[in-house]
Write an enzyme that holds these catalytic residues in place. Structure first.
Site, PDB file in Angstrom:
ATOM      1  N   GLY A 102      53.509  14.915 -26.455  1.00  0.00           N
ATOM      2  CA  GLY A 102      54.553  15.569 -27.237  1.00  0.00           C
ATOM      3  C   GLY A 102      55.302  16.640 -26.475  1.00  0.00           C
ATOM      4  O   GLY A 102      55.043  16.909 -25.296  1.00  0.00           O
ATOM      5  N   ASP A 112      46.439  19.878 -26.966  1.00  0.00           N
ATOM      6  CA  ASP A 112      47.428  19.008 -27.600  1.00  0.00           C
ATOM      7  C   ASP A 112      48.250  19.811 -28.594  1.00  0.00           C
ATOM      8  O   ASP A 112      47.850  20.906 -29.013  1.00  0.00           O
ATOM      9  CB  ASP A 112      46.712  17.854 -28.317  1.00  0.00           C
ATOM     10  CG  ASP A 112      47.594  16.644 -28.533  1.00  0.00           C
ATOM     11  OD1 ASP A 112      48.813  16.720 -28.247  1.00  0.00           O
ATOM     12  OD2 ASP A 112      47.075  15.610 -28.995  1.00  0.00           O
ATOM     13  N   GLU A 114      45.057  10.263 -29.570  1.00  0.00           N
ATOM     14  CA  GLU A 114      44.844  11.715 -29.627  1.00  0.00           C
ATOM     15  C   GLU A 114      43.551  12.053 -30.364  1.00  0.00           C
ATOM     16  O   GLU A 114      42.791  12.932 -29.942  1.00  0.00           O
ATOM     17  CB  GLU A 114      46.034  12.387 -30.304  1.00  0.00           C
ATOM     18  CG  GLU A 114      47.301  12.386 -29.460  1.00  0.00           C
ATOM     19  CD  GLU A 114      48.524  12.859 -30.205  1.00  0.00           C
ATOM     20  OE1 GLU A 114      49.501  13.252 -29.548  1.00  0.00           O
ATOM     21  OE2 GLU A 114      48.523  12.825 -31.458  1.00  0.00           O
TER      22      GLU A 114
END
Length: 217
Positions: free
Chosen positions: A29, A83, A105
């Site tokens: 991301g 993350d 993830e």
């Protein structure tokens, strides 16, 4: 102060939590995009696994060593994973998967000793709201959609494992109840609700300040 600047500050702060010789999980991301150069700049000897092909490519381009997370001979346990998240509730529940990488993830988060979430201040919410990202099995997709009812398919490429990316759009009050429902629905490969017991810390930037919120021991 822009959201992008907050993402950068949170990512750079989290990069300082990584120590030489660690096994590191790399998320996916826009916030992780700031993490990778911050890690590379530290010049540490690391072994990493990536949650998406895009993250793997970007990491390799920066000279970060990325290993396989597939098969019985691959890395099986990580020291730390960093993350981003789409939403972080006060309860510690997360919504992830805006980029469609939530299955990988979550697999990496579940295999790490310390899962650190990095966010800009706009990602903090009182309660989670839809949409909740989904990865669905292509086989029997029409039947799965009927079981779930309130789902919208995304017009995107399949996941690396060939799953269909979608979003659950129905209302919900308790993320734990919805997570249990989605997990028990045949045809759902994985959902983007991450329980608090997966999360060790949330690193959030507010303006020029960075705060670390510990959620689990």
């Amino acid at each position: 102060m822009t959201v992008e600047r907050e993402k950068q500050l949170a990512a750079e702060a989290a990069a300082q939590l990584v120590e030489d010789g660690m096994l590191v999980g790399l998320g996916t991301g826009s916030t992780v995009a700031y993490l990778l150069p911050a890690l590379a700049a530290r010049g540490l000897s690391l072994r990493c696994v990536a949650s998406s092909p895009a993250t793997e490519r970007a990491a390799r381009e920066l000279g970060i060593k990325v290993e396989s997370f597939r098969g019985p001979g691959s890395v099986s346990r990580l020291d730390i994973t960093i993350d981003g998240a789409d939403q972080v509730a006060r309860s510690g529940w997360l919504v992830k998967g805006g980029g469609g990488a939530h299955t990988r993830e979550k697999a990496i988060a579940a295999a790490t000793d310390r899962f650190v979430v990095i966010v800009s201040s706009n990602k903090l919410v009182e309660t989670l709201t839809p949409p909740v990202p989904l990865e669905l099995l292509k086989f029997g997709l029409a039947a799965t959609l009927q079981r779930l009812d309130t789902v919208m398919l995304r017009d995107v490429s399949p996941s690396p494992e060939g799953g269909v990316i979608a979003d659950f759009t129905g209302p919900f009050e308790d993320p734990e109840v919805l997570a249990a429902r989605l997990s028990s629905t045949v045809g759902v490969v994985e959902h983007g609700l991450f329980a608090p017991d997966l999360v060790s810390d949330v690193v959030v930037a507010r303006g020029e300040e960075v705060e670390r919120i510990a959620l689990t021991a």
